[in-house]
Design an enzyme around this catalytic site. Structure first.
Site, PDB file in Angstrom:
ATOM      1  N   ASP A 146       0.848  -1.179   0.000  1.00 17.96           N
ATOM      2  CA  ASP A 146       0.000   0.000   0.000  1.00 17.96           C
ATOM      3  C   ASP A 146       0.892   1.241   0.000  1.00 17.96           C
ATOM      4  O   ASP A 146       2.035   1.190   0.469  1.00 17.96           O
ATOM      5  CB  ASP A 146      -0.890  -0.036   1.247  1.00 17.96           C
ATOM      6  CG  ASP A 146      -1.703   1.234   1.410  1.00 17.96           C
ATOM      7  OD1 ASP A 146      -2.350   1.638   0.432  1.00 17.96           O
ATOM      8  OD2 ASP A 146      -1.673   1.817   2.506  1.00 17.96           O
TER       9      ASP A 146
ATOM     10  N   ASP B 195      -1.813  -0.842   5.954  1.00 16.33           N
ATOM     11  CA  ASP B 195      -2.117  -0.294   7.277  1.00 16.33           C
ATOM     12  C   ASP B 195      -3.588   0.003   7.493  1.00 16.33           C
ATOM     13  O   ASP B 195      -4.015   0.215   8.618  1.00 16.33           O
ATOM     14  CB  ASP B 195      -1.307   0.986   7.499  1.00 16.33           C
ATOM     15  CG  ASP B 195      -1.768   2.120   6.580  1.00 16.33           C
ATOM     16  OD1 ASP B 195      -2.190   1.829   5.440  1.00 16.33           O
ATOM     17  OD2 ASP B 195      -1.709   3.291   6.997  1.00 16.33           O
TER      18      ASP B 195
ATOM     19  N   ASP C 264      -7.052  -2.336   3.220  1.00 15.89           N
ATOM     20  CA  ASP C 264      -6.040  -3.343   2.890  1.00 15.89           C
ATOM     21  C   ASP C 264      -6.369  -4.721   3.475  1.00 15.89           C
ATOM     22  O   ASP C 264      -5.730  -5.715   3.120  1.00 15.89           O
ATOM     23  CB  ASP C 264      -4.667  -2.910   3.439  1.00 15.89           C
ATOM     24  CG  ASP C 264      -4.192  -1.593   2.862  1.00 15.89           C
ATOM     25  OD1 ASP C 264      -4.330  -1.417   1.644  1.00 15.89           O
ATOM     26  OD2 ASP C 264      -3.703  -0.745   3.626  1.00 15.89           O
TER      27      ASP C 264
END
Length: 776
Positions: free
Chosen positions: A301, A530, A534
């Protein structure tokens, strides 16, 4: 469930009775816990392909009337289950402690009065207060006030949004500025990101470790069936009595079952998990330790993972007559001091680093007005003149001061790079344009080194973000992530990691789809993130890694959690995983070799001597002293492979056969020397076969520890102790004549010396073998 407040219950909020009734209907305001229930965890330890193998061995022993042997294997099965449960239980307890420390409270209006309650008690229809620095605890619609919302944990977009009455605020957003009152519209799994929770529940991937164990057992079973059939046929040809044929077949069956293999996998992973926990990486699933070794693709990410998730000044354009220091100094005066507005914080930090010598003195500050899109200040310059300073959106500042063509071109350039652009104007009379400030979420200091280290380790990194493509591309270039950006739209069905380096503007389900597509292409995929967006991909990946600042949902879905700031834990996990893999592979190769040589020894011994060289009792002793003590390989000092590990079960089987034949040659040579040179009777020949098998097995252990080096690193203390104990047990039984005919001590000593020479020769011979089979 979504509920609108009525005209009567909106101002005063709900009563406690109304809230209790709605909570009974929709449930507590919490996301589903993705951790499996304790009972299911226990069942999983006994109802899975690997435990099935041990359970089948127990049934076989019981059917043959071997209760002691069945009890031994049952204890091993229980040990395997308890070890896994204890290690994973410790990790979950640590996560639970983290969750308890991060538990949210919220200001809610109940029975006409404001009170602070746990966020889990919120229900649709509640009236809540959104305050600076707080986390929005449920999906809500603003009734009054204005706030700046940071939704990066949910959407991946690094730039906060302004929200006023009538707009929605989603659970998990962070209030960066302002205050507002809002009505709760949805709670728990019914929030906008309930779809994310559903995807997490659907995510599932089979451990490559379990697949590999099954393939090893399958290969051994096929080989064993052929050898046992040959043993039975030859024994029938020799017309051996049933009393001698039955122990022969039983011994072969006992020798073919790698009963300690699953426990060794679990023990090695537990040791690796403990080492990682001491280095700031908490594995929540033991399988993640082994998977880290094989990971060849890492989906990362952007916001909050590769970047700092905080705005910083990344570009300046000063109008003629002004410089960067003057521009930032004036902008800092029109920025709040001590607040949490990310724009003002970024401007003040940059101004502090580039302080102007003649900065004006602040007289009055007017906070940012979302309606006018600007903040203002009055200040006194060095000459005593009072000047007006305005900072805000270029369009808003353009209504106060003319924007020359050069400024318009700079705005277009900054915006095209995905930056947020502020304009600053100042003057004693009519304000004039001072300049432009570009802000973005900069990469973490360790992101570029991480990408470089992963590239050396053979792991390809792919950025996956919900942010805009232009912004993602800039960050990718800054951290050294080379490769094209995937065009906007649906994720291609047959995408490969080498096709694109950046996937931008993706939704949570797109991240999930991308990880699945890479897995279907044969890759072992890691996902690092995080945010709640995700979580599905973290759960689906073979190794999901939640960073230190990750949300509760992300940590629950991940297989590993970084418990210290920074991304260095990812490399640590890979390196420790590869050391763990090396140990597991060493034990697997040793186990295959042992099983093959035991079966071959029975077959060849029957052909050469006309009777079985090993008894069922001696095979059980080898099982206990050899297989169990060889588990010390899981503690060995080893160096991990430079590139991702791959389970080459076929190559391991071939290597096991070759090594087994070499070990067989050694054992047969000693048996022939004992029979024809030393003139030992058949019972003592059996004792010599037992001793030669144990000693040569230890020789194999030390020969195969290093794949591409002669001897490798110094063995661990536990491995050395296990070798001494195994050898002492075998020598003691043989010399004392317990469970077998007694052998002269000198014969046992000569067999041990021959095994040392055999280990050195095998260490040399294994180098071209392992190189040809590509075993690391």
């Amino acid at each position: 469930m979504q509920v609108s407040a009525t005209a009567t219950d909106a101002p005063a909020g709900l009563s406690d009775a109304q809230a209790a009734a709605r909570r009974a209907e929709v449930g507590a305001n919490e996301m589903p816990d993705f951790r499996p229930r304790r009972l299911l965890l226990i069942i999983e330890k006994f109802w899975a392909p690997v435990p099935w193998m041990l359970e089948a061995a127990i049934l076989l022993e019981l059917a043959l009337g071997k209760r002691i042997e069945a009890a031994i294997i049952a204890l091993l099965l229980a040990f395997n289950a308890v070890l896994g449960l204890v290690q994973e239980g410790r990790a979950q307890a640590t996560l639970a402690a983290l969750r308890a420390r991060l538990a949210l409270n919220v200001s809610v209006r109940r029975d006409g009065a404001w009170q602070v309650l746990p966020a889990t008690e919120l229900v649709p229809g509640d009236i809540i207060k959104l305050s600076l620095g707080g986390v929005v605890a449920a999906d809500a619609r603003l009734l009054d006030g204005q706030v700046l919302l940071d939704q990066s944990m949910l959407t991946g977009e690094s730039v906060p949004i302004e929200a006023a009455a009538g707009m929605d605020a989603y659970a998990g957003s962070l209030v960066r500025r302002g205050e507002a009152t809002a009505e709760v519209r949805a709670t728990g799994a019914h929030t906008r990101f309930g779809r994310t929770a559903e995807l997490v529940g659907r995510a599932h991937v089979t451990s490559s470790q379990q697949k590999s164990v099954l393939r090893v057992v399958r290969n051994l079973a096929g080989f064993s069936a052929v050898v046992i059939a040959a043993l039975g046929a030859y024994a029938y040809f020799l017309k051996l009595p049933l009393t001698e044929m039955t122990p022969l077949v039983l011994t072969a069956l006992l020798g073919a079952i790698p009963v300690a293999l699953p426990a060794s996998f679990t023990l090695a992973a537990a040791i690796g998990a403990r080492a990682l926990a001491a280095k700031g990486v908490l594995p929540t699933r033991l399988s993640a330790v082994d998977e880290a070794a094989s990971m060849d693709v890492l989906c990362a990410d952007k916001t909050g993972t590769l970047t700092r998730n905080e705005l910083a000044v990344t570009g300046l354009w000063a109008a003629p007559g002004f410089d960067d220091a003057r521009l930032l100094g004036l902008a800092a005066l029109a920025s709040s001091d001590g607040g949490q507005d990310p724009v003002d914080l970024a401007v003040r930090r940059a101004a502090a680093d580039l302080r102007a010598s003649d900065a004006p003195r602040l007289l009055e500050f007017t906070a940012f007005d979302p309606a006018r899109k600007m903040a203002e200040a009055r200040a006194q310059d060095a000459g005593g003149a009072v000047i007006r300073i305005a900072k805000g959106a270029p369009a808003a500042i353009g209504r106060l001061a003319a924007l020359p063509d050069e400024a318009t071109a700079a705005i277009t350039k900054f915006a095209g790079q995905g930056f947020r652009v502020l304009a600053v104007a100042a003057g004693a009379g009519a304000p004039a344009l001072v300049g432009l400030i570009a802000l973005s979420d900069p990469p973490r200091a360790d992101s570029a080194p991480l990408i470089a280290q992963l590239r050396v380790l053979g792991v390809r990194t792919v950025m996956v973000t919900g942010d805009a493509a232009a912004t993602a591309r800039i960050v990718a270039d800054e951290i050294g992530l080379d490769g094209p950006t995937c065009p906007p739209g649906a994720i291609p069905d047959h995408v490969h990691p080498r096709d694109f380096a950046v996937f931008a503007g993706v939704l949570p389900e797109d991240k999930f789809t991308l990880v699945t597509a890479f897995q279907k292409a044969g890759h072992v995929v890691g996902m690092c993130g995080d945010g709640a967006n995700d979580a599905p991909a973290l759960r689906q990946a073979q190794i999901g890694i939640a960073v230190f600042t990750a949300t509760d949902v992300a940590k629950s879905a991940a297989g590993m959690v970084l418990t210290e700031p920074g991304l260095g834990g990812i490399v640590t996990a890979i390196e420790e995983g590869r050391r763990t893999f090396h140990r597991i592979q060493s034990y697997t190769l040793n186990s295959i070799t042992k099983k093959i040589v035991a079966l071959f020894l029975l077959l060849v011994g029957l052909v050469v001597t006309g009777h079985a060289l090993l008894t069922p009792l001696s095979m059980v002793i080898i099982l206990i002293s050899g297989d169990f003590l060889s588990m010390a390989l899981t503690t060995d000092n080893v160096a991990g492979a430079p590139l991702p590990n791959v389970w080459r079960v076929g190559a391991l089987t071939v290597a096991g056969v070759v090594l087994g034949l070499a070990q067989l040659g050694f054992c047969i040579a000693l048996v022939l020397v004992g029979t024809y040179r030393l003139g030992l009777d058949p019972e003592r020949v059996r004792a010599l076969a037992f001793v030669s098998l144990v000693f040569s097995a230890q020789a194999v252990v030390y020969a195969i520890r290093a794949r591409r080096h002669l001897l490798g690193t110094r063995p661990s203390l536990w491995l050395l102790l296990s070798t001494l104990l195994d050898s002492a047990i075998a020598a003691g039984l043989a010399v004392s004549g317990v469970a077998m005919a007694a052998l002269p001590a000198v014969v046992v000593a000569q067999a041990a010396g021959a095994a040392v020479v055999f280990a050195l020769l095998l260490a040399v011979a294994k180098l071209p073998l392992f190189a040809a089979l590509r075993l690391e």
